[in-house]
Design an enzyme around this catalytic site. Structure first.
Site, PDB file in Angstrom:
ATOM      1  N   SER A   5       0.842  -1.201   0.000  1.00  0.00           N
ATOM      2  CA  SER A   5       0.000   0.000   0.000  1.00  0.00           C
ATOM      3  C   SER A   5       0.878   1.253   0.000  1.00  0.00           C
ATOM      4  O   SER A   5       1.616   1.488  -0.958  1.00  0.00           O
ATOM      5  CB  SER A   5      -0.961  -0.045   1.178  1.00  0.00           C
ATOM      6  OG  SER A   5      -1.975   0.910   1.046  1.00  0.00           O
ATOM      7  N   ASP A  47      -8.939  -4.769  -5.912  1.00  0.00           N
ATOM      8  CA  ASP A  47      -8.530  -3.893  -4.818  1.00  0.00           C
ATOM      9  C   ASP A  47      -9.677  -2.957  -4.447  1.00  0.00           C
ATOM     10  O   ASP A  47     -10.233  -2.264  -5.294  1.00  0.00           O
ATOM     11  CB  ASP A  47      -7.305  -3.080  -5.234  1.00  0.00           C
ATOM     12  CG  ASP A  47      -6.622  -2.393  -4.065  1.00  0.00           C
ATOM     13  OD1 ASP A  47      -7.318  -2.015  -3.101  1.00  0.00           O
ATOM     14  OD2 ASP A  47      -5.393  -2.226  -4.106  1.00  0.00           O
ATOM     15  N   HIS A  51      -7.526  -5.514  -1.434  1.00  0.00           N
ATOM     16  CA  HIS A  51      -6.308  -4.793  -1.078  1.00  0.00           C
ATOM     17  C   HIS A  51      -5.321  -5.691  -0.330  1.00  0.00           C
ATOM     18  O   HIS A  51      -4.114  -5.608  -0.514  1.00  0.00           O
ATOM     19  CB  HIS A  51      -6.659  -3.574  -0.234  1.00  0.00           C
ATOM     20  CG  HIS A  51      -5.522  -2.633  -0.021  1.00  0.00           C
ATOM     21  ND1 HIS A  51      -4.859  -2.011  -1.053  1.00  0.00           N
ATOM     22  CD2 HIS A  51      -4.911  -2.199   1.125  1.00  0.00           C
ATOM     23  CE1 HIS A  51      -3.899  -1.242  -0.566  1.00  0.00           C
ATOM     24  NE2 HIS A  51      -3.910  -1.344   0.748  1.00  0.00           N
TER      25      HIS A  51
END
Length: 819
Positions: free
Chosen positions: A678, A751, A785
């Site tokens: 991330s 995601d 994610h």
């Protein structure tokens, strides 16, 4: 097919040639890969059970957990509606997010006797909740159509199914006990709702959105509604009928069906507080910003009072402390029969408005026909309230720009003022006073847990300091907020309080671990040095990881900021014999306003470390050293914005970390990689673009072009147009031609995180490829994610291991730099 026409043959050959020219280098690869041993064996070990202590502290529920789901389960159909993802099969959570439980036992805290609950084979369930008196435990079990409500009698350890799969868990897998503990309140799927709406694939016209000069700076959201069919699906799956379920399985509907985003029963059981979403919907913001009605009804569903009828909220300022105008954060006063409390902004919802008071709190007693009473004015945003008794409650306020937090003591019987008994930087770990402890009364009320003399409240905290992290039980004086520690964990253990085991706070249930001891639960006296008594004996689920060493290392950035990280070395490593190792640095930057807070170091040497999921620590089993969480502080001093010097501070921190591990003699400067997930992936790309410290990088689920998040990202509140230079210079996409070292990009195809759309990695890969970089781009089907499927997890770890083996472990020496 045989083609006779010569011209068609030529066109076909040209098309085939074009496909070859633009085909990815590894197009021949297919299928999921498995990383080298013992990674798969560790991942497949049974997860350690979780524990829930009953409200009266006499019983612990031991909850068995499912392991990683299969890719087939993760690939079940998913509906993405208004910022939510649901599984249409059970009108509930998708497999990628649901942490299913699969077994249940009760342990008597006093005797240690364990009673197993016999559940039907294959039962998997979520959100277990105790009744107020601890005599029963309810949960929601997976079923077709919806989730089924079950209740377990603790004394007999018998489970009873109360409903079929009728619970609507589209918003969350939640339900409420009635305060008397005699029934449960659920959001049920509307009876006879029929089949879901079918999409007409023939357009009836264009989809039109329009803005007439009204500012609406909206951050990048995922899974929004996109057309009329999405709206119809949202209505179908999110509409529920409030229903009371008795223990004999009989049901009674309450009020009319609606899209209930929140439900709360008053402490006396006479009223319902509901949050309903209404049309018109938006294609720009998630459901939480749709038109909203907050109202009170009787427990039977008869309307009493509408507290707020809020329109669509799509024009909030970009600042983090921005809030909707009007009534918000409504809840019941937990220590009174039926009193409401809420906050209202006094600055129009815009924190940039220069006013003395930004928020005010109000209360209103049943029957809710009087004027609200102002409880307190706040200079900051309301952040929480803990009720205690008639004359004591604690209010918390926060302000993002300064990272300041204040704790107020108020007397609810004398509304209007409060006394500040806590004032701190909420990022300051060394001076964290801890969190106040609450307890459940026999009447089901949740209130502060007072010391026997009533002059203090119990608190528990992390006990972080430069010497390490030693959790504690303490008492906070209501006179001045001073905390006195009554008991504190000591080396070689990390022992965290879970619950006070008696009313007077003389005993505490803890979760204890050490470098070599797996986490288990204990009960111990608070005020004496008597040995604790073990309540559980969970084994080490990954003994293959035993022998790995770790230590907290400290070092300093060139500008004097103190930094630290956790250094892990493989089992059996001998520096004298083995020499410097290939090393992976895995990090995540964080913004601060105070350099002294940013430089705080907390030693984690007493923690029991075992990797799981897609953890980078699995690389330790393959001969790598790992520097985990090296400090990457981005500091804004004296009111300056941290990100205006992001690249300079990031690269300085990375250089200091590399120099530190090389100086220790455990890392080979020629074989160091950097990675992150991330915002850590964003960091990784920037470090490869702006330094030559690393031989390779691993960037998972990141964002690389900040013009694609123009209304703010991470802790950046300014828009692209307010800070164009910062956005541009922070984007590694801008400097793609500088990236000369190999970079592995991994991204979940689905995601769901705000700002990290898969297109970020897709476009970054295209740019890197165009610049001639050494790059590999891996897309994980149906993953969000974070990656959940067993196959995806194993493949991710294979990719990481293979990449580092190829470009770090076995990397040739770098050519000498030319003067």
């Amino acid at each position: 097919m045989r083609i006779k026409n010569g011209r068609r043959t030529s066109v076909a050959l040209l098309a085939f040639s074009a496909l070859i020219a633009f085909a990815p280098l590894h197009a021949a690869e297919s299928g999921y890969k498995t990383p080298p041993a013992p990674i798969a064996q560790i991942l497949d070990a049974a997860p350690t059970p979780s524990v829930m202590v009953s409200p009266e502290r006499k019983v612990m529920a031991l909850l068995g957990r499912e392991n990683l789901p299969s890719i087939a389960a993760v690939s079940e159909p998913i509906l993405r509606l208004a910022g939510y993802r649901i599984n249409p099969r059970n009108n509930g959570p998708i497999e990628a997010r649901a942490l299913w439980l699969n077994s249940l036992s009760f342990e008597d805290v006093a005797t240690g006797k364990v009673r197993e609950v016999a559940l039907p084979k294959g039962t998997r369930f979520l959100t277990p909740r105790w009744s107020a008196d601890g005599s029963k435990l309810a949960f929601l079990a997976d079923a077709d159509g919806g989730l089924a409500l079950w209740v377990v009698d603790v004394k007999t350890a018998t489970a009873t199914k109360l409903t079929d799969g009728i619970v609507n868990a589209a918003f969350s897998a939640s339900f409420d006990w009635t305060p008397d503990g005699q029934a449960l309140l659920i959001p049920a799927i509307v009876a006879g709702r029929g089949a879901p709406p079918v999409e007409d694939t023939t357009p009836t016209g264009p989809i039109v959105q329009e803005s007439k000069g009204r500012s609406a700076a909206i951050r990048t959201y995922q899974d929004l509604l996109g057309n009329a069919h999405d709206e119809a699906l949202f209505d179908y799956y999110f509409t529920s009928q409030l229903t009371r379920v008795a223990f004999d399985g009989t049901t009674k509907t309450i009020g009319q069906p609606a899209i209930y985003a929140g439900i709360a029963v008053s402490p006396d059981g006479k009223y319902l507080l509901t949050t309903k979403l209404k049309r018109p919907y938006s294609y720009l913001v998630p459901a939480g910003r749709f038109p909203t009605e907050i109202a009170v009804s009787t427990i039977d569903g008869q309307p009493v009072k509408v507290l707020a009828d809020r329109p669509l909220t799509d024009n909030l300022p970009a600042a983090f402390d921005a809030v909707p105008v009007g009534v918000r954060s409504v809840s019941w006063r937990s220590d009174a029969p039926s009193t409401l409390v809420w906050a209202e902004a006094q600055d129009g919802g815009n924190p940039k408005t220069k006013v003395a008071i930004h928020d005010s709190l109000f209360t209103l007693n049943a029957p809710f026909d009087g004027a609200p009473v102002k409880l307190i004015d706040l200079e900051q945003r309301y952040a929480g309230l803990d009720w205690g008794r008639t004359d004591v409650a604690l209010v918390t306020s926060r302000w993002f720009d300064t990272r300041n937090e204040k704790l107020f003591l108020i007397d609810p019987s004398k509304p209007g003022t409060g006394k500040v008994i806590g004032d701190r930087n909420y990022q300051d770990r060394y001076n964290d006073p801890g969190s106040v402890v609450s307890r459940r009364t026999k009447d089901g009320e949740t209130v502060l847990h007072f010391t026997p003399d009533g002059k203090s409240v119990f608190v528990t905290g992390s006990g972080a300091s430069a010497a390490g992290e030693f959790p504690f039980v303490g008492q906070m004086s209501l006179a001045d907020g001073k905390v006195t520690r009554l008991w504190q964990s000591a080396a070689p253990y990390y022992e965290a309080p879970v619950a006070l085991a008696d009313e007077a706070g003389k005993t505490v249930i803890t979760r204890r671990e050490s470098k070599t001891d797996a986490p288990n639960y204990f009960i111990r006296p608070v005020a004496t040095s008597s040995k604790p008594r073990a309540l559980t004996a969970f084994p080490d689920r990954a003994p293959q990881f035993a022998g790995v060493s770790k230590q907290t290392i400290t070092y300093q950035r060139a500008d004097g900021v103190k930094l630290s990280g956790t250094l892990y070395l493989p089992a059996g490593y001998d520096k004298a014999k083995d020499g410097p190792l290939p090393l992976l640095m895995w990090a995540y930057p964080e913004e601060f306003t105070d350099a002294s807070v940013a430089g705080q170091t907390v030693d984690s040497g007493n923690r029991f470390t075992r990797p799981g999921g897609i953890s980078h620590l699995f690389l330790l089993t393959q001969g790598y050293a790992v520097l985990d969480g090296p400090s990457m502080p981005i500091i804004g001093k004296d009111g300056a914005e941290p990100n205006d010097t992001y690249v300079e501070q990031l690269t300085a921190s990375a250089k200091a970390a590399v120099d530190a591990v090389v100086a220790l003699g455990v890392a080979d400067r020629n074989r160091i990689a950097v990675g992150g997930h991330s915002y850590g992936a964003f960091m990784t790309a920037n470090l490869l673009a702006h330094t030559d410290l690393f031989r390779a990088g691993i960037a998972r689920s990141g964002a690389y072009n900040r013009t694609l998040t123009p209304f703010g990202f991470q802790s950046e509140q300014r828009t692209y147009w307010e800070a164009t230079k910062t956005y541009t210079e922070m984007s590694p996409f801008t400097y793609v031609r500088n990236i000369k070292d190999p970079i592995l990009l991994i991204h979940g195809e689905a995601d769901d995180n705000s700002g990290t759309f898969p297109v970020q990695s897709e476009r970054f890969y295209a740019a890197l490829k165009g610049a001639g970089a050494n790059v590999r781009y891996v897309v994980l089907p149906n993953e969000a994610h974070g990656y959940r499927a067993r196959e995806s997890t194993l493949h991710t770890l294979w990719e990481m291991t293979d990449w580092l083996d190829k470009y770090v472990k076995n990397a040739p020496p770098r050519p000498a730099k030319k003067d």
